[in-house]
Write a protein that holds these residues in place. Structure first.
Motif, short mmCIF file in Angstrom:
data_model
loop_
_atom_site.label_atom_id
_atom_site.label_comp_id
_atom_site.label_asym_id
_atom_site.label_seq_id
_atom_site.Cartn_x
_atom_site.Cartn_y
_atom_site.Cartn_z
N TRP A 17 21.06 -90.54 77.25
CA TRP A 17 20.95 -91.38 78.45
C TRP A 17 21.95 -90.95 79.63
O TRP A 17 21.45 -91.10 80.50
N ALA A 18 23.22 -90.47 79.08
CA ALA A 18 24.22 -90.19 80.15
C ALA A 18 23.70 -89.00 80.71
O ALA A 18 23.32 -87.88 79.80
N GLY A 19 24.06 -88.59 81.86
CA GLY A 19 23.83 -87.25 82.55
C GLY A 19 25.08 -86.50 82.14
O GLY A 19 25.90 -86.91 82.07
N VAL A 20 24.43 -85.15 82.05
CA VAL A 20 25.44 -83.95 81.89
C VAL A 20 25.43 -83.18 83.40
O VAL A 20 24.45 -82.75 83.69
N TYR A 21 26.47 -82.82 83.95
CA TYR A 21 26.61 -82.27 85.35
C TYR A 21 27.49 -80.93 84.90
O TYR A 21 28.52 -80.98 84.39
N LYS A 22 26.85 -79.62 85.41
CA LYS A 22 27.38 -78.56 85.38
C LYS A 22 28.06 -78.40 86.70
O LYS A 22 27.17 -78.49 87.78
N TYR A 32 31.73 -78.93 82.62
CA TYR A 32 30.58 -79.73 82.22
C TYR A 32 31.03 -81.23 82.23
O TYR A 32 32.24 -81.49 81.38
N GLN A 33 30.58 -81.96 82.80
CA GLN A 33 31.18 -83.51 82.78
C GLN A 33 30.21 -84.60 82.78
O GLN A 33 28.77 -84.37 83.17
N SER A 34 30.56 -85.68 82.50
CA SER A 34 29.34 -86.81 82.66
C SER A 34 29.24 -87.43 84.03
O SER A 34 28.28 -88.19 84.15
N SER A 35 30.18 -87.11 84.73
CA SER A 35 30.04 -87.62 86.28
C SER A 35 29.71 -86.80 87.19
O SER A 35 29.53 -85.75 86.85
N ASP A 40 32.73 -80.52 96.87
CA ASP A 40 33.16 -79.12 96.96
C ASP A 40 32.85 -78.21 95.76
O ASP A 40 33.31 -77.04 95.61
N HIS A 41 31.94 -78.52 95.08
CA HIS A 41 31.37 -78.03 93.75
C HIS A 41 30.03 -77.83 94.00
O HIS A 41 29.12 -78.56 94.60
N LYS A 42 29.54 -76.96 93.33
CA LYS A 42 28.08 -76.66 93.16
C LYS A 42 27.44 -77.37 92.12
O LYS A 42 28.22 -77.48 90.68
N ALA A 43 26.77 -78.46 92.25
CA ALA A 43 26.33 -79.36 91.41
C ALA A 43 24.99 -79.10 90.69
O ALA A 43 23.84 -78.67 91.31
N VAL A 44 24.76 -78.85 89.21
CA VAL A 44 23.76 -78.78 88.65
C VAL A 44 23.75 -79.99 87.46
O VAL A 44 24.56 -80.15 86.80
#
Length: 196
Positions: A17-22, A32-35, A40-44
């Motif tokens: 259910w939680a999103g994982v962000y690169k 890699y983080q959950s928030s 200023d970061h490239k978000a995937v």
């Protein structure tokens, strides 16, 4: 062992259910983080179920481009609408100027014109036979005056009683009917009236 399985199952349900962000910063360092990533970061955003990913920056850029396109389209439509309104206002103003010239001619020559021989056409309430030629209203008013003058110059018309655009007119060939007090009528078209 049961407790370990329960904790593992709990972790899986939370992760699904939680999103994982690169997040990749300007120097190329990846986290890699959950928030969600900072600006200023490239978000995937990673999908833990399918393994797919979505480039959030690209999505935001696409949304911004679409919003800008809609805004530009709206501005263009407004500009086109304003241009149409300006053109209509110009036609009305030019028609009014031509009507004023005609009315001055009538006032200066009361013996040659009935007081209501050439009433100005009201742009807001055009007669049915004039409505199709609304865009040429200044020409209509000018040629009405010229038609009356030509009829008077013939010597067969002592006084103009009525001068109207007729329904048989064409967009590029306006035609006018002039009724004289003597009973004589003239049918004059734009070509004839344009000749000296």
């Amino acid at each position: 062992m049961k407790n370990l399985f329960f904790v593992f199952a709990l972790c899986l349900s939370v992760d699904s259910w939680a999103g994982v962000y690169k997040c990749t910063d300007a120097s190329g360092h990846t986290d890699y983080q959950s928030s969600p990533c900072t600006d200023d970061h490239k978000a995937v955003q990673m999908n833990t179920k399918t393994g797919g990913s979505v480039d959030l920056n690209a999505v935001e850029n696409q949304k911004a481009a679409e919003a800008e396109s809609k805004k530009q389209h709206g501005l263009q439509e407004q500009a086109e609408q304003q241009a149409k309104l300006d053109a209509i206002a110009k036609v009305k103003q030019e028609a009014k100027a031509q009507s004023e010239l005609t009315q001055n001619l009538i006032k200066q020559n009361p013996m040659q014109f009935s007081a209501f021989a050439i009433p100005p056409y009201d742009p807001e309430k055009l007669p049915a036979q004039v409505k199709p030629f609304e865009a040429r209203l200044p020409d209509v008013e000018k040629f009405r005056r010229l038609a009356a003058q030509k009829a008077l110059a013939s010597g067969e018309c002592q006084r103009v009683e009525a001068d109207e655009l007729i329904a048989k007119s064409k967009p590029d060939q306006l035609t006018f009917l002039i009724n004289c007090s003597s009973g004589k009528t003239f049918l004059l078209n734009e070509t004839e009236l344009s000749q000296p």
